[in-house]
Design a protein around this motif. Structure first.
Motif, mmCIF file in Angstrom:
data_model
loop_
_atom_site.group_PDB
_atom_site.id
_atom_site.type_symbol
_atom_site.label_atom_id
_atom_site.label_comp_id
_atom_site.label_asym_id
_atom_site.label_seq_id
_atom_site.Cartn_x
_atom_site.Cartn_y
_atom_site.Cartn_z
ATOM 1 N N PHE A 8 -9.898 -33.630 16.465
ATOM 2 C CA PHE A 8 -9.407 -32.686 17.472
ATOM 3 C C PHE A 8 -10.425 -32.605 18.595
ATOM 4 C CE2 PHE A 8 -8.417 -28.667 19.488
ATOM 5 C CZ PHE A 8 -7.024 -28.635 19.434
ATOM 6 N N PHE A 15 -0.539 -31.684 23.471
ATOM 7 C CA PHE A 15 -0.982 -30.553 22.662
ATOM 8 C C PHE A 15 0.113 -29.513 22.470
ATOM 9 C CE2 PHE A 15 -4.918 -32.629 23.604
ATOM 10 C CZ PHE A 15 -5.591 -32.487 22.395
ATOM 11 N N TYR A 46 2.815 -30.514 21.288
ATOM 12 C CA TYR A 46 3.254 -31.004 19.963
ATOM 13 C C TYR A 46 2.526 -30.261 18.838
ATOM 14 C CZ TYR A 46 5.916 -35.123 21.527
ATOM 15 O OH TYR A 46 6.860 -35.951 22.069
ATOM 16 N N LEU A 47 1.258 -29.980 19.039
ATOM 17 C CA LEU A 47 0.458 -29.390 17.970
ATOM 18 C C LEU A 47 0.719 -27.906 17.795
ATOM 19 C CD1 LEU A 47 -2.992 -31.137 18.560
ATOM 20 C CD2 LEU A 47 -1.105 -31.847 17.092
#
Length: 310
Positions: free
Chosen positions: A178, A305, A307-308
Motif C-alpha cells: 500500500f 483507490f 476500488y479499495l
C-alpha cells in the motif's frame, strides 16, 4: 430522486454512484473547494465540480472508461436522469482539466486516510513506473514539456517521453503493498536522487527494499543508518574493476542475498501492474496539455483507490 429514464444503470451501480457522490461532496465541503476557487461571476455554476468528479470517478471505476469523450458519452446516455444539466463535451473537458489540482489533493487524501491495518510500517518497498506520452528513440515529446522529458524504461527496453510515478509503499504480507507516498517527476530524473530529495530526510526506523539503482552504500550505511535508522537493501551491484577471482569467491552469497531482496521487493511491481490494469495509467498518448496529463495521472490514481474503499 432521479427522473425516470428509458436507459438506466443497474441498481447496484446506482448505489455505488450515490456513495461516490456523497463522499466527494463531503470531502469537497471540508477541503477540496479551496483548490478550485473561482473569482468570476460564474463562481457557482449550475453543473457543479462535485458532479464532474463523480462522473469521472464512476465511469472509470464501474465502466472502465478512461477517455474523456467516452466518459461524457456514457454520462449523456446513461446518467442523464442523475445529471440533467450535463454540459457539452467541450465544456465538460475544459471544466475537468481545471480540476487537476483537486484530483491531486483527492489522491493524497485517499492514500493517507485508508491505510490498511495489516501494513508493516517499518518495512517499505520503493520503485518507479513510466507514464508514456510517446515512445521511441527518435520521437520528440511535445505534450507538457515543463513536466515531461525523455527517459529509458529498462523493463520494456525502450526510450519514451513522459513522466515517472515514484512510489514508497508499506509492505503487506501476501498482498500488494500500500503506497505511503506517490510522486510524479519528469522521466529523466534519477530514481535514487528523487528518493533522497523526497523521502531521505522525512522517514526513519525503516527497512527499505529496492532495485539496484537505489544502491548507495556510503549514503545509507554511513549517514542514514546511524542518524535515522534507515537500512536500504538492494540486489548486489557489481563493482567496476573488481578482479574475477573475487567475483567468483562471493558469487554464491551475492546470488542468495540478491534473490532474497528481490523476493521482498517484487510486490511493488505487482502494485504498479494492478494500478495499470485498473486504469491504464501508463498510456498517456492521447493527452494534449499539461492539465490533461495531470488529470490522466492523478485522476486515475484516485480511480484505483476508489476500488479499495468502495
Amino acid at each position: 430522486l432521479p427522473h425516470i429514464s428509458l436507459i438506466m444503470i443497474p441498481r447496484k451501480k446506482e448505489f455505488k454512484l450515490i456513495r461516490i457522490y456523497m463522499y466527494i461532496c463531503d470531502l469537497y465541503d471540508q477541503e477540496l473547494q479551496y483548490y478550485c476557487q473561482r473569482y468570476s461571476n460564474n463562481s457557482n455554476p449550475a453543473f457543479t465540480d462535485q458532479e464532474i468528479m463523480t462522473i469521472y470517478l464512476f465511469a472509470g471505476y464501474c465502466q472502465k472508461y478512461f477517455q474523456i469523450k467516452d466518459i461524457h458519452q456514457f454520462a449523456s446516455e446513461y446518467l442523464s436522469s442523475w445529471f440533467p444539466l450535463l454540459p457539452s463535451y467541450q465544456t465538460f473537458n475544459l471544466r475537468l482539466n481545471r480540476l487537476s489540482e483537486v484530483f491531486k489533493v483527492l489522491s493524497q487524501k485517499l492514500i493517507t486516510t485508508f491505510i490498511p491495518e495489516d501494513c508493516l510500517l517499518d518495512i517499505s518497498q520503493v520503485d518507479s513506473y513510466p507514464i508514456m506520452t510517446c515512445c521511441g528513440r527518435n520521437r520528440v515529446g511535445k505534450v507538457a514539456p515543463e513536466i515531461t522529458s525523455k527517459g529509458f524504461c529498462s523493463t520494456k527496453n525502450q526510450y519514451y517521453y513522459g513522466m515517472k510515478l515514484h512510489a514508497l509503499t508499506f509492505r503487506q504480507e501476501g498482498k500488494i503493498p500500500f503506497p505511503e507516498s506517490l510522486i510524479l517527476t519528469p522521466a529523466e530524473d534519477n530514481d535514487l536522487t528523487v528518493f533522497k530529495q523526497a523521502w531521505g530526510d522525512t522517514i526513519s526506523d525503516r527497512k527499505i527494499f529496492a532495485d539496484k539503482i537505489y544502491s548507495d552504500f556510503e549514503y545509507f550505511n554511513d549517514n542514514k543508518k546511524q542518524m535515522q535508522n534507515i537500512e536500504m537493501y538492494t540486489p548486489v551491484k557489481a563493482v567496476k574493476g573488481m578482479p574475477e577471482q573475487d567475483k567468483q569467491r562471493n558469487k554464491a552469497y551475492n546470488d542468495i542475498f540478491s534473490c532474497a531482496v528481490s523476493k521482498v521487493r517484487q510486490p511493488i511491481e505487482s502494485f504498479f501492474n494492478w494500478l495499470n490494469d485498473k486504469t491504464n495509467i501508463q498510456r498517456a498518448h492521447r493527452t494534449r496539455s499539461t492539465s490533461g496529463l495531470l488529470i490522466h495521472t492523478m485522476g486515475k490514481i484516485a480511480i484505483a483507490f476508489i476500488y479499495l474503499i468502495f
